[in-house]
Design a protein around this motif. Structure first.
Motif, PDB file in Angstrom:
ATOM      1  N   ARG A 141       0.832  -1.209   0.000  1.00 29.53           N
ATOM      2  CA  ARG A 141       0.000   0.000   0.000  1.00 29.53           C
ATOM      3  C   ARG A 141       0.868   1.261   0.000  1.00 29.53           C
ATOM      4  O   ARG A 141       0.581   2.229  -0.712  1.00 29.53           O
ATOM      5  N   VAL A 144       2.416   1.760  -3.407  1.00 33.74           N
ATOM      6  CA  VAL A 144       1.407   2.301  -4.330  1.00 33.74           C
ATOM      7  C   VAL A 144       1.228   3.795  -4.069  1.00 33.74           C
ATOM      8  O   VAL A 144       1.172   4.596  -5.007  1.00 33.74           O
ATOM      9  N   HIS A 145       1.157   4.178  -2.804  1.00 41.19           N
ATOM     10  CA  HIS A 145       1.038   5.596  -2.443  1.00 41.19           C
ATOM     11  C   HIS A 145       2.238   6.377  -2.997  1.00 41.19           C
ATOM     12  O   HIS A 145       2.061   7.440  -3.604  1.00 41.19           O
ATOM     13  N   ASN A 147       4.102   5.560  -5.466  1.00 45.98           N
ATOM     14  CA  ASN A 147       4.013   5.536  -6.928  1.00 45.98           C
ATOM     15  C   ASN A 147       3.107   6.654  -7.456  1.00 45.98           C
ATOM     16  O   ASN A 147       3.324   7.158  -8.550  1.00 45.98           O
ATOM     17  N   HIS A 148       2.090   7.024  -6.688  1.00 47.61           N
ATOM     18  CA  HIS A 148       1.220   8.139  -7.084  1.00 47.61           C
ATOM     19  C   HIS A 148       1.970   9.465  -7.055  1.00 47.61           C
ATOM     20  O   HIS A 148       1.677  10.361  -7.838  1.00 47.61           O
ATOM     21  N   GLU A 149       2.937   9.578  -6.141  1.00 48.49           N
ATOM     22  CA  GLU A 149       3.700  10.823  -6.007  1.00 48.49           C
ATOM     23  C   GLU A 149       4.928  10.852  -6.910  1.00 48.49           C
ATOM     24  O   GLU A 149       5.241  11.871  -7.504  1.00 48.49           O
ATOM     25  N   GLU A 150       5.645   9.745  -6.957  1.00 47.18           N
ATOM     26  CA  GLU A 150       6.868   9.621  -7.753  1.00 47.18           C
ATOM     27  C   GLU A 150       6.885   8.208  -8.324  1.00 47.18           C
ATOM     28  O   GLU A 150       7.077   7.254  -7.576  1.00 47.18           O
ATOM     29  N   PRO A 151       6.676   8.044  -9.613  1.00 47.04           N
ATOM     30  CA  PRO A 151       6.578   6.699 -10.184  1.00 47.04           C
ATOM     31  C   PRO A 151       7.785   5.821  -9.849  1.00 47.04           C
ATOM     32  O   PRO A 151       8.921   6.280  -9.852  1.00 47.04           O
TER      33      PRO A 151
END
Length: 189
Positions: A141, A144-145, A147-151
């Protein structure tokens, strides 16, 4: 390498490449949770279990160090000044995920099909697997969080997802191997 540097005394820490961020940054939470997961997997490996599982768990621990390095590297530091990838020899490969899938399939062949959710527990070793599974889901989780900010590399998230599946099936297989009771969750009527 000195253990205490005093550079984090004001609540910041350095990422791979030197960028400083607050210790509660999602990137730190991500790789810190992977480190926690790795510790729990070490605890499972220290139990009286088949050497095959121990060998797979060592492989997983090695991959988790790779995951930690990936999560500790901000995008702007992924490439060196000479243009070479900083993590050139690091990375999660599709074969790492395939190994987990193969192990899951092999263990499931020896198990009765699941008809209900199961309650964690029944044996200390099994409980450690369930704790590791929960920590793995939290690590996923957080990744994933992040990844939303910095892939981040998609296989990293996929690996954590598959690893939690592996840990669940390992818990079931060890329940079977250790002749422990698998308690089904049957909702009240």
């Amino acid at each position: 390498m000195k253990i205490y540097t005093k550079t984090g005394d004001k609540g910041t820490t350095a990422l791979f490449g030197g960028t400083r961020v607050p210790k509660d940054h999602v990137r730190i939470e991500s790789y810190g949770t992977v480190d926690e997961l790795n510790s729990y997997i070490g605890l499972i490996r220290d139990q009286e279990i088949d050497s095959h599982y121990k060998n797979i768990l060592i492989e997983i621990q090695d991959r988790l160090f790779t995951v930690g390095a990936i999560l500790a590297t901000p995008p702007e530091k992924e490439v060196l000044k000479n243009g070479q990838p900083r993590l050139q020899n690091l990375g999660i490969l599709s074969t790492d995920i395939e190994l987990l899938e193969k192990e899951i399939d092999n263990m499931e062949q020896a198990l009765p099909p699941m008809t209900h959710f199961v309650l964690p527990g029944g044996h200390t070793t099994v409980s450690y697997c369930h704790i590791a599974r929960c920590v793995c889901r939290r690590a996923e989780r957080l990744a994933v969080h992040l990844n939303h900010e910095e892939p981040i590399e998609p296989l990293t998230i996929q690996y954590l997802n598959r690893l939690s599946d592996y840990l669940f099936v390992l818990a079931r297989k060890l329940t079977f191997d250790l002749h422990a009771e698998e308690v089904k969750w049957i909702p009240r009527k």
